[in-house]
Design a protein around this motif. Sequence first.
Motif, PDB file in Angstrom:
ATOM      1  N   LEU A  97       0.843  -1.191   0.000  1.00  0.00           N
ATOM      2  CA  LEU A  97       0.000   0.000   0.000  1.00  0.00           C
ATOM      3  C   LEU A  97       0.881   1.245   0.000  1.00  0.00           C
ATOM      4  O   LEU A  97       0.505   2.294   0.522  1.00  0.00           O
ATOM      5  CB  LEU A  97      -0.934  -0.008   1.217  1.00  0.00           C
ATOM      6  CG  LEU A  97      -1.906  -1.178   1.295  1.00  0.00           C
ATOM      7  CD1 LEU A  97      -2.719  -1.123   2.576  1.00  0.00           C
ATOM      8  CD2 LEU A  97      -2.836  -1.200   0.089  1.00  0.00           C
ATOM      9  N   ASP A  98       2.049   1.115  -0.599  1.00  0.00           N
ATOM     10  CA  ASP A  98       3.032   2.184  -0.612  1.00  0.00           C
ATOM     11  C   ASP A  98       2.431   3.478  -1.156  1.00  0.00           C
ATOM     12  O   ASP A  98       1.877   3.502  -2.255  1.00  0.00           O
ATOM     13  CB  ASP A  98       4.236   1.765  -1.458  1.00  0.00           C
ATOM     14  CG  ASP A  98       5.436   2.646  -1.227  1.00  0.00           C
ATOM     15  OD1 ASP A  98       5.595   3.146  -0.096  1.00  0.00           O
ATOM     16  OD2 ASP A  98       6.217   2.828  -2.174  1.00  0.00           O
ATOM     17  N   LEU A 116       1.686  -2.487  11.190  1.00  0.00           N
ATOM     18  CA  LEU A 116       1.098  -2.829   9.895  1.00  0.00           C
ATOM     19  C   LEU A 116       1.330  -1.713   8.876  1.00  0.00           C
ATOM     20  O   LEU A 116       1.622  -1.990   7.711  1.00  0.00           O
ATOM     21  CB  LEU A 116      -0.411  -3.104  10.051  1.00  0.00           C
ATOM     22  CG  LEU A 116      -1.119  -3.686   8.849  1.00  0.00           C
ATOM     23  CD1 LEU A 116      -0.525  -5.035   8.450  1.00  0.00           C
ATOM     24  CD2 LEU A 116      -2.607  -3.831   9.132  1.00  0.00           C
ATOM     25  N   SER A 117       1.234  -0.459   9.302  1.00  0.00           N
ATOM     26  CA  SER A 117       1.466   0.654   8.370  1.00  0.00           C
ATOM     27  C   SER A 117       2.897   0.627   7.833  1.00  0.00           C
ATOM     28  O   SER A 117       3.121   0.877   6.650  1.00  0.00           O
ATOM     29  CB  SER A 117       1.148   1.996   9.020  1.00  0.00           C
ATOM     30  OG  SER A 117       2.137   2.380   9.940  1.00  0.00           O
ATOM     31  N   PHE A 161       1.692   2.023   4.071  1.00  0.00           N
ATOM     32  CA  PHE A 161       0.706   3.099   3.995  1.00  0.00           C
ATOM     33  C   PHE A 161       0.980   4.160   5.047  1.00  0.00           C
ATOM     34  O   PHE A 161       1.669   3.934   6.026  1.00  0.00           O
ATOM     35  CB  PHE A 161      -0.737   2.583   4.093  1.00  0.00           C
ATOM     36  CG  PHE A 161      -1.150   1.999   5.423  1.00  0.00           C
ATOM     37  CD1 PHE A 161      -1.626   2.808   6.441  1.00  0.00           C
ATOM     38  CD2 PHE A 161      -1.105   0.634   5.633  1.00  0.00           C
ATOM     39  CE1 PHE A 161      -2.035   2.276   7.644  1.00  0.00           C
ATOM     40  CE2 PHE A 161      -1.506   0.082   6.836  1.00  0.00           C
ATOM     41  CZ  PHE A 161      -1.970   0.907   7.853  1.00  0.00           C
ATOM     42  N   GLN A 162       0.440   5.358   4.799  1.00  0.00           N
ATOM     43  CA  GLN A 162       0.607   6.485   5.702  1.00  0.00           C
ATOM     44  C   GLN A 162      -0.635   6.619   6.575  1.00  0.00           C
ATOM     45  O   GLN A 162      -1.708   6.905   6.070  1.00  0.00           O
ATOM     46  CB  GLN A 162       0.796   7.776   4.886  1.00  0.00           C
ATOM     47  CG  GLN A 162       0.838   9.036   5.714  1.00  0.00           C
ATOM     48  CD  GLN A 162       2.052   9.095   6.619  1.00  0.00           C
ATOM     49  OE1 GLN A 162       3.160   8.828   6.178  1.00  0.00           O
ATOM     50  NE2 GLN A 162       1.849   9.444   7.858  1.00  0.00           N
ATOM     51  N   PRO A 163      -0.513   6.394   7.885  1.00  0.00           N
ATOM     52  CA  PRO A 163      -1.672   6.575   8.759  1.00  0.00           C
ATOM     53  C   PRO A 163      -2.045   8.055   8.848  1.00  0.00           C
ATOM     54  O   PRO A 163      -1.185   8.926   8.810  1.00  0.00           O
ATOM     55  CB  PRO A 163      -1.192   6.072  10.118  1.00  0.00           C
ATOM     56  CG  PRO A 163       0.073   5.353   9.867  1.00  0.00           C
ATOM     57  CD  PRO A 163       0.646   5.896   8.611  1.00  0.00           C
TER      58      PRO A 163
END
Length: 116
Positions: free
Chosen positions: A12-13, A33-34, A39-41
Amino acid sequence: MEAMNERKLPSLDGIVIHTDQGSVFKATEYRILSRKLGFQPSMSRKANCWDNAVIESFFSHLKTEFPYHSDMTSVSKIQQNIQLFIKYYNEKRGQKRLGYLSPALYYQAFLNQNLA
């Protein structure tokens, strides 16, 4: 359960995932997980609804407009039509708060004004 842990998770980059739930945002597992998925929270500041007003507005339109104009006979049709709806929403659909321009046209006008 073990097979589920072994499966390859998608990257999810560059994706921003927003939550209004402080407990989710602060959870150690969520932060791990982020980093793992890239991914960016994102979370609104306390008592500040303006941080996520734009996405809340989009989801409101998605929930009210999408079901009436889309083929929802299968998951693949829904996925395909959501992509089309997002493209329509960003590139074609005029929005009152943007002077009845689409977000893409509004952004282009902004760039043209600031580059001139």
